[in-house]
Design a protein around this motif. Structure first.
Motif, PDB file in Angstrom:
ATOM      1  N   THR A  49       0.764  -1.173  -0.246  1.00  0.00           N
ATOM      2  CA  THR A  49      -0.112  -0.153   0.141  1.00  0.00           C
ATOM      3  C   THR A  49       1.092   1.311  -0.336  1.00  0.00           C
ATOM      4  O   THR A  49       1.864   1.039   1.109  1.00  0.00           O
ATOM      5  CB  THR A  49      -0.865   0.153   1.397  1.00  0.00           C
ATOM      6  OG1 THR A  49      -1.214  -1.301   1.382  1.00  0.00           O
ATOM      7  CG2 THR A  49      -1.893   1.196   1.265  1.00  0.00           C
ATOM      8  N   LEU A  50       0.250   2.639  -1.207  1.00  0.00           N
ATOM      9  CA  LEU A  50       1.659   3.492  -0.875  1.00  0.00           C
ATOM     10  C   LEU A  50       0.665   3.871   1.055  1.00  0.00           C
ATOM     11  O   LEU A  50      -0.593   4.518   0.970  1.00  0.00           O
ATOM     12  CB  LEU A  50       0.684   4.146  -1.521  1.00  0.00           C
ATOM     13  CG  LEU A  50       1.008   5.713  -2.062  1.00  0.00           C
ATOM     14  CD1 LEU A  50       2.703   5.193  -2.773  1.00  0.00           C
ATOM     15  CD2 LEU A  50       0.722   6.695  -2.610  1.00  0.00           C
ATOM     16  N   ARG A  51       1.950   4.509   1.150  1.00  0.00           N
ATOM     17  CA  ARG A  51       1.554   5.647   2.950  1.00  0.00           C
ATOM     18  C   ARG A  51       1.561   6.910   2.172  1.00  0.00           C
ATOM     19  O   ARG A  51       1.893   7.686   1.322  1.00  0.00           O
ATOM     20  CB  ARG A  51       2.715   5.944   3.391  1.00  0.00           C
ATOM     21  CG  ARG A  51       2.983   6.119   4.916  1.00  0.00           C
ATOM     22  CD  ARG A  51       3.856   6.686   5.345  1.00  0.00           C
ATOM     23  NE  ARG A  51       4.727   7.370   5.114  1.00  0.00           N
ATOM     24  CZ  ARG A  51       5.442   7.978   5.805  1.00  0.00           C
ATOM     25  NH1 ARG A  51       5.331   7.697   7.117  1.00  0.00           N
ATOM     26  NH2 ARG A  51       6.639   9.127   5.797  1.00  0.00           N
ATOM     27  N   LEU A  52       0.038   7.093   2.777  1.00  0.00           N
ATOM     28  CA  LEU A  52      -0.489   8.497   2.279  1.00  0.00           C
ATOM     29  C   LEU A  52      -1.394   8.777   3.550  1.00  0.00           C
ATOM     30  O   LEU A  52      -2.242   8.521   4.319  1.00  0.00           O
ATOM     31  CB  LEU A  52      -1.644   7.565   0.827  1.00  0.00           C
ATOM     32  CG  LEU A  52      -2.140   8.339  -0.078  1.00  0.00           C
ATOM     33  CD1 LEU A  52      -1.371   9.518  -0.649  1.00  0.00           C
ATOM     34  CD2 LEU A  52      -3.217   8.072  -1.115  1.00  0.00           C
ATOM     35  N   ASP A  53      -1.860  10.257   3.407  1.00  0.00           N
ATOM     36  CA  ASP A  53      -2.388  11.145   4.451  1.00  0.00           C
ATOM     37  C   ASP A  53      -4.372  10.425   4.645  1.00  0.00           C
ATOM     38  O   ASP A  53      -4.324  10.347   2.827  1.00  0.00           O
ATOM     39  CB  ASP A  53      -2.127  13.319   4.279  1.00  0.00           C
ATOM     40  CG  ASP A  53      -3.816  13.178   5.043  1.00  0.00           C
ATOM     41  OD1 ASP A  53      -3.266  13.104   6.197  1.00  0.00           O
ATOM     42  OD2 ASP A  53      -4.673  13.402   4.626  1.00  0.00           O
ATOM     43  N   VAL A  63      -3.868   2.403  -3.866  1.00  0.00           N
ATOM     44  CA  VAL A  63      -3.893   4.066  -3.353  1.00  0.00           C
ATOM     45  C   VAL A  63      -5.616   3.516  -2.360  1.00  0.00           C
ATOM     46  O   VAL A  63      -5.592   2.958  -1.245  1.00  0.00           O
ATOM     47  CB  VAL A  63      -4.103   4.746  -4.176  1.00  0.00           C
ATOM     48  CG1 VAL A  63      -4.064   6.117  -3.579  1.00  0.00           C
ATOM     49  CG2 VAL A  63      -2.516   5.561  -4.732  1.00  0.00           C
ATOM     50  N   THR A  64      -6.108   2.841  -3.471  1.00  0.00           N
ATOM     51  CA  THR A  64      -7.032   2.680  -3.325  1.00  0.00           C
ATOM     52  C   THR A  64      -8.080   1.993  -4.144  1.00  0.00           C
ATOM     53  O   THR A  64      -7.821   1.333  -5.092  1.00  0.00           O
ATOM     54  CB  THR A  64      -8.413   3.616  -2.507  1.00  0.00           C
ATOM     55  OG1 THR A  64      -8.970   3.478  -1.880  1.00  0.00           O
ATOM     56  CG2 THR A  64      -8.775   4.359  -3.840  1.00  0.00           C
ATOM     57  N   ILE A  65      -9.110   0.843  -3.604  1.00  0.00           N
ATOM     58  CA  ILE A  65      -9.685  -0.407  -4.155  1.00  0.00           C
ATOM     59  C   ILE A  65     -11.084   0.595  -4.285  1.00  0.00           C
ATOM     60  O   ILE A  65     -11.897  -0.323  -2.987  1.00  0.00           O
ATOM     61  CB  ILE A  65      -8.968  -1.314  -4.186  1.00  0.00           C
ATOM     62  CG1 ILE A  65      -8.214  -1.947  -4.373  1.00  0.00           C
ATOM     63  CG2 ILE A  65      -9.824  -2.575  -4.779  1.00  0.00           C
ATOM     64  CD1 ILE A  65      -7.607  -2.998  -3.744  1.00  0.00           C
ATOM     65  N   ALA A  66     -12.459   0.494  -5.089  1.00  0.00           N
ATOM     66  CA  ALA A  66     -13.688   0.506  -4.932  1.00  0.00           C
ATOM     67  C   ALA A  66     -13.905  -1.165  -5.486  1.00  0.00           C
ATOM     68  O   ALA A  66     -13.261  -0.932  -6.891  1.00  0.00           O
ATOM     69  CB  ALA A  66     -14.111   1.903  -5.783  1.00  0.00           C
ATOM     70  N   PRO A 122      -5.250  -8.304   9.639  1.00  0.00           N
ATOM     71  CA  PRO A 122      -6.070  -8.315   8.217  1.00  0.00           C
ATOM     72  C   PRO A 122      -6.995  -7.505   7.386  1.00  0.00           C
ATOM     73  O   PRO A 122      -7.876  -7.707   6.682  1.00  0.00           O
ATOM     74  CB  PRO A 122      -7.335  -7.552   9.722  1.00  0.00           C
ATOM     75  CG  PRO A 122      -6.375  -7.580  10.939  1.00  0.00           C
ATOM     76  CD  PRO A 122      -4.785  -7.727  11.010  1.00  0.00           C
ATOM     77  N   ASN A 123      -5.932  -6.640   7.138  1.00  0.00           N
ATOM     78  CA  ASN A 123      -6.027  -6.157   6.485  1.00  0.00           C
ATOM     79  C   ASN A 123      -5.111  -6.107   4.741  1.00  0.00           C
ATOM     80  O   ASN A 123      -5.166  -5.624   3.508  1.00  0.00           O
ATOM     81  CB  ASN A 123      -5.307  -4.141   5.685  1.00  0.00           C
ATOM     82  CG  ASN A 123      -5.927  -3.768   7.283  1.00  0.00           C
ATOM     83  OD1 ASN A 123      -7.326  -3.302   7.236  1.00  0.00           O
ATOM     84  ND2 ASN A 123      -5.352  -2.794   7.869  1.00  0.00           N
ATOM     85  N   VAL A 124      -4.514  -7.939   4.990  1.00  0.00           N
ATOM     86  CA  VAL A 124      -3.650  -8.415   4.234  1.00  0.00           C
ATOM     87  C   VAL A 124      -2.704  -7.015   3.141  1.00  0.00           C
ATOM     88  O   VAL A 124      -3.424  -7.155   2.355  1.00  0.00           O
ATOM     89  CB  VAL A 124      -4.282  -8.748   2.882  1.00  0.00           C
ATOM     90  CG1 VAL A 124      -3.923 -10.102   2.254  1.00  0.00           C
ATOM     91  CG2 VAL A 124      -5.576  -9.727   3.526  1.00  0.00           C
ATOM     92  N   GLN A 125      -1.961  -6.475   4.588  1.00  0.00           N
ATOM     93  CA  GLN A 125      -1.525  -5.536   3.450  1.00  0.00           C
ATOM     94  C   GLN A 125      -0.213  -5.589   4.057  1.00  0.00           C
ATOM     95  O   GLN A 125       0.267  -5.725   4.930  1.00  0.00           O
ATOM     96  CB  GLN A 125      -1.718  -4.098   3.433  1.00  0.00           C
ATOM     97  CG  GLN A 125      -2.646  -3.613   2.671  1.00  0.00           C
ATOM     98  CD  GLN A 125      -3.804  -3.016   3.228  1.00  0.00           C
ATOM     99  OE1 GLN A 125      -3.703  -1.648   3.037  1.00  0.00           O
ATOM    100  NE2 GLN A 125      -5.439  -2.875   3.094  1.00  0.00           N
ATOM    101  N   LEU A 184      -0.226   4.226   7.179  1.00  0.00           N
ATOM    102  CA  LEU A 184       0.725   3.081   6.320  1.00  0.00           C
ATOM    103  C   LEU A 184      -1.053   2.687   5.583  1.00  0.00           C
ATOM    104  O   LEU A 184      -0.384   1.622   4.397  1.00  0.00           O
ATOM    105  CB  LEU A 184       0.894   2.107   7.410  1.00  0.00           C
ATOM    106  CG  LEU A 184       2.266   2.696   7.807  1.00  0.00           C
ATOM    107  CD1 LEU A 184       2.716   2.062   9.153  1.00  0.00           C
ATOM    108  CD2 LEU A 184       3.455   3.117   6.806  1.00  0.00           C
ATOM    109  N   PHE A 185      -1.748   1.681   5.336  1.00  0.00           N
ATOM    110  CA  PHE A 185      -2.951   0.471   5.131  1.00  0.00           C
ATOM    111  C   PHE A 185      -3.782   1.554   4.295  1.00  0.00           C
ATOM    112  O   PHE A 185      -4.279   2.288   5.291  1.00  0.00           O
ATOM    113  CB  PHE A 185      -3.235  -0.086   5.807  1.00  0.00           C
ATOM    114  CG  PHE A 185      -1.763  -0.880   6.881  1.00  0.00           C
ATOM    115  CD1 PHE A 185      -1.356  -1.258   5.656  1.00  0.00           C
ATOM    116  CD2 PHE A 185      -1.549  -0.609   7.564  1.00  0.00           C
ATOM    117  CE1 PHE A 185       0.330  -2.683   6.561  1.00  0.00           C
ATOM    118  CE2 PHE A 185      -0.380  -1.605   8.682  1.00  0.00           C
ATOM    119  CZ  PHE A 185       0.351  -2.305   7.975  1.00  0.00           C
ATOM    120  N   LEU A 186      -5.057   0.426   3.457  1.00  0.00           N
ATOM    121  CA  LEU A 186      -5.596   1.631   3.643  1.00  0.00           C
ATOM    122  C   LEU A 186      -6.970   0.235   4.041  1.00  0.00           C
ATOM    123  O   LEU A 186      -7.335  -0.787   4.223  1.00  0.00           O
ATOM    124  CB  LEU A 186      -6.161   0.717   1.281  1.00  0.00           C
ATOM    125  CG  LEU A 186      -7.587   0.532   1.261  1.00  0.00           C
ATOM    126  CD1 LEU A 186      -8.569   2.233   0.834  1.00  0.00           C
ATOM    127  CD2 LEU A 186      -7.269  -0.067  -0.141  1.00  0.00           C
TER     128      LEU A 186
END
Lengths: 566, 252
Positions: free
Chosen positions: A257-261, A297-300, A452-455, A558-560
């Motif tokens: 995952t991309l570390r992001l605000d 970044v994100t998954i919809a 839990p996040n599998v990241q 750190l995680f989505l």
């Protein structure tokens, strides 16, 4: 031979491995490389038996030449079978254990390049990344012939060949009818890891030719040359094979995952949610994803679909190929084998460019197709070799491009309008972090998997050996990385009991002269840390705890965690 | 041409698909047309790339929506998805590879049988730069002399291996121009030889297609679609607004 296997250590027990032990036992292993090959198979269940195979009566005789008559080939196979029986009856040699991990920076210990081979059940070559040596001529055909003979001989006995140990390499076989996969990897790399490589190679081939397509073709024409159907994919396969051993995310079967605000991540997610008036037409959509380089970044996604990490890695390998990167938008058929290995999906992939401030944005920023002209104008902003590449991917079960494109246009505009894309590009440039940011003494590097996040998340690698901040060239750094990564692999293998260990571990600690590595697994996370070898064991536990609490604090970045569902 | 004023202001969208054997240079042709760039050793396309480019005629502007398809065998079955509703197709072959013309012919056949009946098809022989300097065929002296002009300019940039010997480059041609042209005339196609590398003939190719597109029908069908009374004959073929029919999804 170091036969008291520390790999059988019970849970929670820490094992210390001294460099001296490493040297002696690896030396004893190498004795076999002169005597012959060791073959292990899974005939007797999970506890792998290792056998010595004599190399005496000329391997030439056992090399099937494809030009020979069937009788001759059969005779060869029979000879090979007898040979194997003789070797197998020689009895069991102790399995290699964790003490055999060579970690010796001073020694000229280079990892030989990993070689991969794919052949059909009829023994036809499909793919290899082995560089053809002009002087050796038809070398690969012969190799494929030998592989096919070995696999067939075991198959005739309702057995499966799993691996051949021939230090300094290990030859691993994976049977996925109608295809056979073989790889040659450094002996120091656990077999379970080689199996992951082979499995991913298989998945990538399935993404190009679906399982049912393979089945159909090879049932109808057993001798079909699959290279025809795979033409044009060589670059993708080769670069994926280069990437596999470098990816912890793949090893841990997770996403990177991309570390992001978290606010910015949420805005990107909002842009992906389809407008209400489109929803009914988007019923065939599986996922809409924004990647920056190879990070999510994100998954919809619609409620009913889940995301399998392996599929995401396959998707990344496909959209990362130069042909897709080079065009404004692509619409490509792809099979995501974990979702459905027999079905073809369609993926829209578009590398997003910033709208230019000049006329182009005023006239028609709406069109995804306008991107090529903006390429030039934005080259200054997003160009350069290390500029992050933002890619919008929409995966659909239907081949209706227009519906997907309309949605993609809406999403692209939303991302561009609110400055979200610009901020995302900026944030991506600052998204990596150094281990120094954590301020944990003695900590050199780590991998953290949120179960839990599998990241997964990890700091950038700055070198671990001795003076972490010294200037060193790229080659040294990469060698160091390869050595460290192999320790991670070995610990990972032991913790998950992938190589026939009696039980899984909760914790393992490995110390070499240059670095110590500890792996620790709990219900909610899995962590691998690299530490200064001077740090006492107790401090290692403290450091791991400190990393865990840092990750907890930073979790939102750190995680989505709240991927949008529609 | 009876253009409405609307047509001159708003670009008319034209869907164009490129078809042809692998490695004949489809993507390079598009790259040259859209970005005026050429990239040696291009990676094979996967599936299809989607690009747009405007094409200006005297009295109107066309906006090409270009589908640059992959030529590999495994993508063949997906082709109908890309050429469905296309108003134009460029079928590319490599003039230094005879087999690629045969493949081109089979694409033409497929298009004539299954694509939009009004589709404008152009046959384009690419890689002209590999055989420049050679009078392509008797009876095309004008083309040959212009090719000579190109040659001088070309020598400066071409790699030594390609221009080392005139005889060598001549022998590279496997498809005589008159043969391909005769076929194109017979099949009712536009025909040209082009070079994505030098840019020769690329813009002309797309302009010639633009001139042949039955714009009136596109406009008429637009109006008809809006009015709800489509021209029974033409509308299904040229209706550009047909964007939202989920039932009509995957053709493969």
């Amino acid at each position: 031979m170091a036969s008291a296997s520390p790999a059988q250590v019970s849970s929670d027990q820490a094992v210390t491995i001294e460099p001296s032990g490493v040297l002696s036992s690896s030396a004893s292993i190498s004795e076999f490389s002169h005597g012959g090959n060791i073959i292990s198979n899974s005939h007797h269940g999970s506890s792998d038996h290792v056998y010595l195979m004599e190399d005496s009566s000329g391997s030439d005789g056992a090399t099937p030449n494809l030009m020979r008559s069937p009788e001759e080939v059969a005779a060869d196979a029979e000879r090979l079978r007898e040979q194997l029986k003789k070797s197998l009856s020689r009895g069991r040699e102790p399995r290699t254990d964790i003490r055999d991990i060579p970690y010796d920076p001073s020694h000229e210990q280079k990892f030989p390049p990993r070689q991969f081979f794919v052949l059909t059940h009829a023994g036809k070559p499909v793919f290899t990344n082995r560089k053809i040596d002009e002087t050796e001529g038809d070398d690969i055909t012969n190799l494929i012939g030998v592989m096919h003979a070995l696999i067939s001989v075991f198959e005739d006995d309702q057995d499966k060949i799993r691996s051949i140990i021939a230090p300094p390499v290990r030859i691993t076989f994976t049977i996925r009818p109608p295809l056979y996969y073989v790889c040659v990897t450094p002996f120091a790399e656990p077999e379970s890891v080689a199996r992951i490589y082979l499995e991913h190679l298989h998945l990538l081939i399935l993404s190009v030719l679906t399982g049912s397509q393979l089945e159909r073709i090879l049932t109808r024409h057993a001798n079909y040359d699959l290279r025809r159907l795979l033409s044009g994919t060589t670059t993708m396969l080769e670069s994926y094979l280069d990437h596999l051993p470098r990816s912890f995310a793949i090893l841990a079967s997770s996403l990177s995952t991309l570390r992001l605000d978290s606010g910015l991540r949420l805005r990107v997610a909002d842009a992906l949610v389809p407008p209400p008036n489109m929803k009914t037409r988007l019923k065939d959509i599986l996922y809409a994803i924004v990647f920056v380089d190879d990070k999510v970044v994100t998954i919809a996604r619609p409620k009913k679909h889940t995301v399998h990490p392996a599929d995401m890695h396959i998707l990344l390998a496909t959209i990362g190929s130069p042909a897709v990167k080079g065009s404004a938008a692509s619409w490509l058929p792809i099979c995501l084998p974990r979702f459905n290995s027999n079905g073809l999906l369609h993926a829209y992939a578009s590398y997003l460019q910033l709208p230019s401030n000049s006329a182009a944005s005023a006239s028609q920023p709406a069109e995804a197709g306008e991107a090529p002209r903006e390429n030039e104008e934005d080259a200054a902003l997003t160009g350069g070799t290390h500029a992050p590449a933002v890619c919008l991917v929409i995966v659909s079960a239907s081949g209706d491009f227009e519906v997907v494109r309309q949605w993609a246009d809406v999403a692209t505009n939303r991302l561009r309008d609110g400055e979200t894309l610009r901020q995302l590009l900026k944030a991506a440039q600052r998204s990596t972090y150094s281990v120094d940011e954590l301020g944990i003494p003695g900590l050199r590097h780590f991998f953290f998997k949120s179960r839990p996040n599998v990241q997964v998340t990890s700091p950038i690698f700055n070198g671990i050996e001795a003076h972490a901040h010294d200037e060193r060239d790229q080659v040294e750094l990469e060698d160091e990385w390869e050595r460290l990564f192999n320790l991670y692999r070995v610990v990972w293998d032991a913790i998950h009991a992938k190589s026939g260990q009696e039980c899984t571990l909760k914790l393992q600690y490995v110390r070499t002269e240059a670095v110590s590595v500890m792996g620790w697994i709990t219900k909610s996370f899995e962590i691998y840390i690299a530490l200064s070898p001077r740090l006492p064991k107790s401090a290692a536990i403290g450091a791991a705890n400190a990393v865990v609490s840092w990750v907890k604090r930073e979790e939102a970045k750190l995680f989505l965690r709240d991927a949008p569902v529609f | 041409m009876a253009d409405t004023s609307d047509a001159t202001q708003k670009p008319i969208q034209v869907k164009l698909v490129l078809l042809g054997e692998a490695a004949v240079g489809k993507s390079s042709v598009v790259m040259r047309f859209v970005n005026n760039e050429f990239q040696a050793n291009k990676e094979p396309t996967i599936g299809a790339a989607f690009l747009t480019q405007k094409c200006r005629l005297e009295d109107r502007v066309l906006r090409y929506e270009i589908w640059d398809t992959a030529g590999q065998e495994r993508f063949h079955s997906l082709a109908p998805m890309y050429y469905r509703n296309a108003q134009a197709a460029v079928v590319v072959y490599d003039i230094t590879k005879a087999a690629s013309l045969e493949k081109a012919k089979s694409w033409v056949k497929e298009l004539q049988r299954q694509a939009n009946p009004n589709i404008v098809i152009a046959l384009a022989g690419n890689k002209l730069d590999l055989v420049t300097g050679q009078a392509s065929t008797p009876g095309t002296s004008a083309a040959a002399s212009s090719a000579d002009d190109e040659d001088e300019a070309d020598d400066a940039t071409a790699t030594p291996g390609e221009t080392e010997e005139e005889a060598g480059s001549e022998s590279l041609r496997q498809v005589p121009k008159d043969e391909a042209m005769a076929y194109a005339t017979e099949a009712g196609l536009l025909f040209t030889e082009i070079s994505a590398k030098t840019g020769e003939g690329i813009v002309e190719l797309f302009t010639d297609i633009a001139k042949k597109i039955p714009i009136e029908h596109i406009l008429a069908s637009r109006g008809a679609a809006a009015g709800g009374a489509a021209n029974a004959n033409r509308a299904p073929a040229v209706n550009l607004n047909e964007t939202s029919d989920p039932k009509n999804a995957c053709a493969c």
